[in-house]
Design a protein around this motif. Structure first.
Motif, PDB file in Angstrom:
ATOM      1  N   ASP A  99       0.508  -1.593  -0.238  1.00 30.62           N
ATOM      2  CA  ASP A  99       0.336   0.125  -0.005  1.00 30.62           C
ATOM      3  C   ASP A  99       0.361   1.487   0.593  1.00 30.62           C
ATOM      4  O   ASP A  99       0.780   2.148  -0.670  1.00 30.62           O
ATOM      5  CB  ASP A  99      -0.763  -0.255   1.425  1.00 30.62           C
ATOM      6  CG  ASP A  99      -1.920  -1.225   1.589  1.00 30.62           C
ATOM      7  OD1 ASP A  99      -2.690  -1.570  -0.085  1.00 30.62           O
ATOM      8  OD2 ASP A  99      -2.316  -1.675   1.923  1.00 30.62           O
ATOM      9  N   SER A 100       1.756   1.497   0.899  1.00 29.81           N
ATOM     10  CA  SER A 100       2.777   2.165   0.377  1.00 29.81           C
ATOM     11  C   SER A 100       3.766   2.509  -0.569  1.00 29.81           C
ATOM     12  O   SER A 100       3.798   3.908  -0.710  1.00 29.81           O
ATOM     13  CB  SER A 100       3.966   2.050   1.523  1.00 29.81           C
ATOM     14  OG  SER A 100       3.497   2.187   3.147  1.00 29.81           O
ATOM     15  N   ARG A 102       2.211   2.247  -3.634  1.00 31.33           N
ATOM     16  CA  ARG A 102       0.587   2.286  -4.032  1.00 31.33           C
ATOM     17  C   ARG A 102       1.013   3.882  -3.703  1.00 31.33           C
ATOM     18  O   ARG A 102       0.668   4.547  -4.869  1.00 31.33           O
ATOM     19  CB  ARG A 102      -0.436   1.120  -4.317  1.00 31.33           C
ATOM     20  CG  ARG A 102       0.158   0.109  -5.039  1.00 31.33           C
ATOM     21  CD  ARG A 102      -1.281  -0.322  -4.921  1.00 31.33           C
ATOM     22  NE  ARG A 102      -1.907  -0.519  -3.623  1.00 31.33           N
ATOM     23  CZ  ARG A 102      -2.353  -2.215  -3.251  1.00 31.33           C
ATOM     24  NH1 ARG A 102      -1.384  -2.986  -4.130  1.00 31.33           N
ATOM     25  NH2 ARG A 102      -2.060  -2.203  -2.322  1.00 31.33           N
ATOM     26  N   ARG A 103       1.142   4.127  -3.106  1.00 29.18           N
ATOM     27  CA  ARG A 103       0.875   5.591  -2.516  1.00 29.18           C
ATOM     28  C   ARG A 103       2.011   6.916  -2.654  1.00 29.18           C
ATOM     29  O   ARG A 103       1.199   7.981  -2.615  1.00 29.18           O
ATOM     30  CB  ARG A 103       0.904   6.028  -1.127  1.00 29.18           C
ATOM     31  CG  ARG A 103      -0.051   4.981  -0.503  1.00 29.18           C
ATOM     32  CD  ARG A 103      -1.176   6.607   0.950  1.00 29.18           C
ATOM     33  NE  ARG A 103      -0.027   5.605   1.743  1.00 29.18           N
ATOM     34  CZ  ARG A 103      -0.355   4.291   2.155  1.00 29.18           C
ATOM     35  NH1 ARG A 103      -1.569   3.587   2.580  1.00 29.18           N
ATOM     36  NH2 ARG A 103       0.276   3.464   3.360  1.00 29.18           N
ATOM     37  N   SER A 105       4.536   6.066  -1.285  1.00 24.40           N
ATOM     38  CA  SER A 105       5.663   7.192  -0.101  1.00 24.40           C
ATOM     39  C   SER A 105       7.216   6.412   0.203  1.00 24.40           C
ATOM     40  O   SER A 105       7.909   6.353   1.265  1.00 24.40           O
ATOM     41  CB  SER A 105       5.181   6.759   1.637  1.00 24.40           C
ATOM     42  OG  SER A 105       4.084   6.041   1.236  1.00 24.40           O
ATOM     43  N   THR A 122       6.079   2.164   5.906  1.00 22.62           N
ATOM     44  CA  THR A 122       4.668   1.787   6.936  1.00 22.62           C
ATOM     45  C   THR A 122       4.357   1.959   8.292  1.00 22.62           C
ATOM     46  O   THR A 122       3.159   2.206   8.506  1.00 22.62           O
ATOM     47  CB  THR A 122       4.795   0.273   6.296  1.00 22.62           C
ATOM     48  OG1 THR A 122       5.128   0.291   4.947  1.00 22.62           O
ATOM     49  CG2 THR A 122       3.502  -0.448   5.831  1.00 22.62           C
ATOM     50  N   GLU A 125       3.164   5.394   8.937  1.00 23.90           N
ATOM     51  CA  GLU A 125       2.551   5.679   8.628  1.00 23.90           C
ATOM     52  C   GLU A 125       1.351   5.116   9.514  1.00 23.90           C
ATOM     53  O   GLU A 125      -0.061   6.275   9.649  1.00 23.90           O
ATOM     54  CB  GLU A 125       2.259   5.328   7.192  1.00 23.90           C
ATOM     55  CG  GLU A 125       3.582   5.853   6.241  1.00 23.90           C
ATOM     56  CD  GLU A 125       3.378   5.446   4.473  1.00 23.90           C
ATOM     57  OE1 GLU A 125       2.587   6.217   4.127  1.00 23.90           O
ATOM     58  OE2 GLU A 125       2.723   3.917   4.545  1.00 23.90           O
TER      59      GLU A 125
END
Length: 306
Positions: A99-100, A102-103, A105, A122, A125
């Motif tokens: 997910d990180s 994809r974002r 970050s 992560t 976050e």
């Protein structure tokens, strides 16, 4: 005249370590508004779960469980993680590096780059997402030089960073968890334990572990000084000869940086015997990312790593 035996004299070494750890858990729960327990399914976090049970049962834990999943973890460990959390009836939060990524970050230099050091992003976050003011982890001082510098209550600033030269005193085991909004602490209840203590506690408490901690046949290659498991993430390189060996894992992390050791120890008793005579720390022998330099772990911790 017969001398009286004091309570402290009756306590074993493991009893004293357990008592200290339970005290630390209760200090976190008493001082912190919104703590979380880091649980990966590994042997150290399994011990933390038992200690939390002893500290707070029959009530629910006063914190959820959190795992930062690199997306490259051993499936046996992930399955065990989910099953153990369900058996305890505790809330498990999983946040993924995918997910990180994809974002944006986290940006990998190459698809096959080890993701282990990127867990810091992560984790920070997740801390911001849920407003955690304390993260309870299973790090121990005997694992690695940078972890030996860490306090039991280790302060992190508003950027999630750790300054090894600016730590709070812990005289007489008095812990200070005070933090401003955006800051947090990392608490390490088993900081004073050794790898041998962990395995002796596992034996005493009859704790279940993922199967990869015990000897099993696995296809590996020898690469430099390390034994590398052959997987889709760690394929055979040109010139390497794969072979099947009896191995076990002393510590478990991202597949790309966690190496097994040659071993036929398939019971807790046999692992204790092996551990008692080992002269190499578990991370020094099996964590490839710690072998890149003498300060690799310290730099990652300064950036927010566990």
């Amino acid at each position: 005249m017969k001398e009286k035996t004091t309570a402290s004299q009756q306590l074993s070494h493991l009893d004293l370590l357990e008592s200290e750890a339970i005290h630390i858990f209760r200090e976190v729960a008493g001082q912190c508004r919104n703590p979380v327990l880091l649980f990966s399914g590994g042997k150290d976090s399994v011990c933390l779960l038992r200690l939390a049970e002893k500290a707070f049962r029959p009530s629910r834990f006063p914190f959820p469980l959190l795992h930062i999943d690199t997306g490259h973890n051993y499936q046996e460990v992930l399955d065990f993680r989910d099953r153990r959390a369900a058996e305890l009836g505790e809330r498990l939060i999983v946040r993924s590096l995918e997910d990180s990524i994809r974002r944006g970050s986290i940006r990998l230099r190459s698809p096959d780059e080890s993701r282990n050091r990127h867990q810091s992003v992560t984790l920070l976050e997740a801390i911001q997402e849920f407003g955690f003011d304390a993260c309870i982890g299973g790090a121990r001082r005997d694992e690695e030089k940078a972890r030996a510098k860490e306090r039991i209550f280790s302060f992190r600033d508003e950027f999630g960073q750790w300054d090894p030269k600016n730590q709070r005193p812990e005289i007489w085991n008095i812990f200070n968890a005070m933090s401003l909004p955006g800051e947090h602490i990392r608490a390490f209840p088993i900081s004073n334990w050794t790898e041998l203590d962990v395995w002796q506690y596992i034996r005493r408490e009859k704790l279940e572990l993922p199967s990869i901690y015990f000897s099993h046949l696995r296809t590996v290659v020898i690469r430099g000084k390390s034994m590398i498991p052959v997987t889709s993430l760690t394929p055979i390189k040109p010139g390497e000869e794969p072979c099947e060996m009896h191995v076990r894992f002393r510590t478990v992390g991202d597949i790309s940086c966690t190496a097994p050791v040659k071993s036929k120890a398939n019971t807790v008793e046999k692992i204790i015997a092996e551990t008692a005579i080992s002269r190499i720390t578990e991370r020094g022998e099996t964590r490839l990312d710690d072998q890149t330099s003498d300060t690799a772990m310290e730099q990652r911790k300064k950036e927010g790593y566990f």
